[in-house]
Design a protein around this motif. Structure first.
Motif, mmCIF file in Angstrom:
data_model
loop_
_atom_site.group_PDB
_atom_site.id
_atom_site.type_symbol
_atom_site.label_atom_id
_atom_site.label_comp_id
_atom_site.label_asym_id
_atom_site.label_seq_id
_atom_site.Cartn_x
_atom_site.Cartn_y
_atom_site.Cartn_z
ATOM 1 N N ASN A 6 14.594 74.063 -35.242
ATOM 2 C CA ASN A 6 14.547 74.638 -33.902
ATOM 3 C C ASN A 6 14.276 76.137 -34.046
ATOM 4 O O ASN A 6 13.811 76.577 -35.095
ATOM 5 C CB ASN A 6 15.826 74.334 -33.108
ATOM 6 C CG ASN A 6 17.081 74.915 -33.743
ATOM 7 O OD1 ASN A 6 17.025 75.748 -34.655
ATOM 8 N ND2 ASN A 6 18.237 74.466 -33.270
ATOM 9 N N ASP A 88 14.541 67.655 -33.644
ATOM 10 C CA ASP A 88 15.927 68.114 -33.630
ATOM 11 C C ASP A 88 16.948 67.051 -34.016
ATOM 12 O O ASP A 88 18.147 67.299 -33.964
ATOM 13 C CB ASP A 88 16.285 68.683 -32.251
ATOM 14 C CG ASP A 88 16.153 67.641 -31.136
ATOM 15 O OD1 ASP A 88 15.695 66.506 -31.421
ATOM 16 O OD2 ASP A 88 16.509 67.961 -29.990
ATOM 17 N N HIS A 89 16.495 65.860 -34.397
ATOM 18 C CA HIS A 89 17.473 64.877 -34.876
ATOM 19 C C HIS A 89 16.815 63.807 -35.730
ATOM 20 O O HIS A 89 15.603 63.582 -35.651
ATOM 21 C CB HIS A 89 18.267 64.260 -33.712
ATOM 22 C CG HIS A 89 17.609 63.075 -33.075
ATOM 23 N ND1 HIS A 89 16.640 63.182 -32.115
ATOM 24 C CD2 HIS A 89 17.783 61.745 -33.276
ATOM 25 C CE1 HIS A 89 16.251 61.980 -31.724
ATOM 26 N NE2 HIS A 89 16.919 61.090 -32.412
ATOM 27 N N SER A 115 21.979 65.967 -35.810
ATOM 28 C CA SER A 115 21.447 66.506 -34.561
ATOM 29 C C SER A 115 21.558 68.025 -34.579
ATOM 30 O O SER A 115 22.631 68.576 -34.864
ATOM 31 C CB SER A 115 22.211 65.946 -33.360
ATOM 32 O OG SER A 115 22.169 64.532 -33.336
ATOM 33 N N ASP A 117 21.267 71.644 -32.580
ATOM 34 C CA ASP A 117 21.329 72.277 -31.262
ATOM 35 C C ASP A 117 21.666 73.754 -31.466
ATOM 36 O O ASP A 117 22.809 74.090 -31.787
ATOM 37 C CB ASP A 117 22.371 71.597 -30.388
ATOM 38 C CG ASP A 117 22.449 72.186 -28.982
ATOM 39 O OD1 ASP A 117 21.538 72.964 -28.610
ATOM 40 O OD2 ASP A 117 23.420 71.879 -28.262
ATOM 41 N N ALA A 118 20.654 74.622 -31.302
ATOM 42 C CA ALA A 118 20.832 76.057 -31.515
ATOM 43 C C ALA A 118 21.382 76.307 -32.914
ATOM 44 O O ALA A 118 20.791 75.901 -33.904
ATOM 45 C CB ALA A 118 21.709 76.666 -30.435
ATOM 46 N N SER A 122 25.162 68.808 -35.993
ATOM 47 C CA SER A 122 26.182 67.770 -35.859
ATOM 48 C C SER A 122 25.850 66.612 -36.786
ATOM 49 O O SER A 122 24.686 66.208 -36.899
ATOM 50 C CB SER A 122 26.254 67.264 -34.412
ATOM 51 O OG SER A 122 26.640 68.299 -33.534
ATOM 52 N N GLN A 289 30.900 68.948 -36.788
ATOM 53 C CA GLN A 289 29.862 69.897 -36.441
ATOM 54 C C GLN A 289 29.982 71.120 -37.354
ATOM 55 O O GLN A 289 31.095 71.565 -37.650
ATOM 56 C CB GLN A 289 29.984 70.364 -34.976
ATOM 57 C CG GLN A 289 29.861 69.252 -33.953
ATOM 58 C CD GLN A 289 31.152 68.467 -33.783
ATOM 59 O OE1 GLN A 289 32.238 69.055 -33.705
ATOM 60 N NE2 GLN A 289 31.047 67.145 -33.728
#
Length: 293
Positions: A6, A88-89, A115, A117-118, A122, A289
């Motif tokens: 990302n 992203d995953h 996964s 995210d920013a 996770s 996470q």
């Protein structure tokens, strides 16, 4: 090698073991993950399944039959199938084979989902029992290793510390060799940050009893603003480890849904500490996470 990306992080995951091997910041290319120098430890972040830790004499029995299995199980040494992959995953899957049944006489489906995210990656485990009539006993855990120091030439091992929240005294399960000694639990006061020192690990990992309470462990330094924070919602244990007496430039933060055999283990898998039981057609879910900053 599977890659996720990302605007903040670049991630690499090896299909062999579904092992996280690299997490780099996009802006300054800081590598957070230990790169597996075999002089110290040749892995990065293995998945521990279907056991965590070591079995007494590397063996166990089920219904009177004895099986052999080495430390942390076999998933870390097997090729996973990639069933989903987007920017992203990604989802990795491992199923029972004749090879696994010789060591562990059960059918299973293990899915590992990564996964992004920013700033946060996770990791989610789903263990499914495909059987119509047999209960699946197992443990699972993570073993991610982080560079210490994160930036080469910027401090050393003792410049880093681990902060645990909630800040309190934790029950620590000591090890006698590779086995737990739960009858002689200690108390480890982590109301203040624990400064890293190689001698902390002279008896192997520091094992904290989390009692399934949501817990965050942050590895950081006062020399810069970079570090990692691992949060786990429902794990019974976490291990903190670096190899000893080697002075290895990394530390592991390890969320565990399981634990090694106790020193007085009778070898019967049905009596093993913290074994999860997935009934026929049931699934078990767990995860954690990691925030990289």
């Amino acid at each position: 090698m599977i890659e996720l990306k990302n605007d903040v992080l670049q991630v690499k995951i090896n299909e062999h073991g579904a092992e996280l091997t690299s997490v780099k910041s996009v802006d300054d290319q800081i590598e957070y993950m230990w790169q597996g120098d075999p002089k110290f430890w040749g892995r990065h972040a293995p998945i521990l399944f279907p056991i965590v830790g070591r079995l007494k004499d590397n063996q166990y029995s089920i219904n009177g039959k004895t099986y052999q299995m080495t430390q942390h199980g076999f998933a870390r040494d097997m090729d996973f199938m990639v069933t989903e992959h987007e920017d992203d995953h990604a989802v990795f899957q491992l199923e029972a084979t004749d090879e696994t049944r010789a060591k562990f006489p059960f059918d299973f489906n293990l899915q590992v989902t990564f996964s992004l995210d920013a700033h946060t990656l996770s990791v989610h485990y789903t263990v499914t029992n495909p059987s119509d009539d047999v209960t699946l006993p197992f443990s699972i855990g993570g073993h991610p290793a982080f560079n210490v120091p994160l930036k080469p030439g910027n401090g050393d091992f003792s410049d880093y510390f681990v902060t645990v929240a909630p800040k309190k005294a934790y029950q620590q399960i000591p090890l006698v060799g590779p086995y737990n000694d739960v009858k002689h639990e200690k108390t480890l006061n982590l109301s203040t940050p624990m400064v890293l020192d190689h001698d902390l690990f002279d008896q192997d990992a520091l094992i904290l009893d989390l009692d399934h309470v949501e817990t965050t462990l942050m590895l950081s330094t006062q020399l810069n603003d970079h570090g990692v924070a691992l949060t786990v919602q429902n794990a019974p244990y976490v291990g903190i480890w670096s190899p000893y007496p080697k002075r290895a430039p990394f530390a592991c933060l390890e969320p565990w849904w399981g634990i090694a055999d106790n020193v007085d283990s009778d070898g019967d898998f049905a009596h093993k500490m913290n074994i999860h039981q997935a009934g026929p057609k049931q699934s078990f879910n767990a995860g954690f996470q990691i925030r990289y900053f």
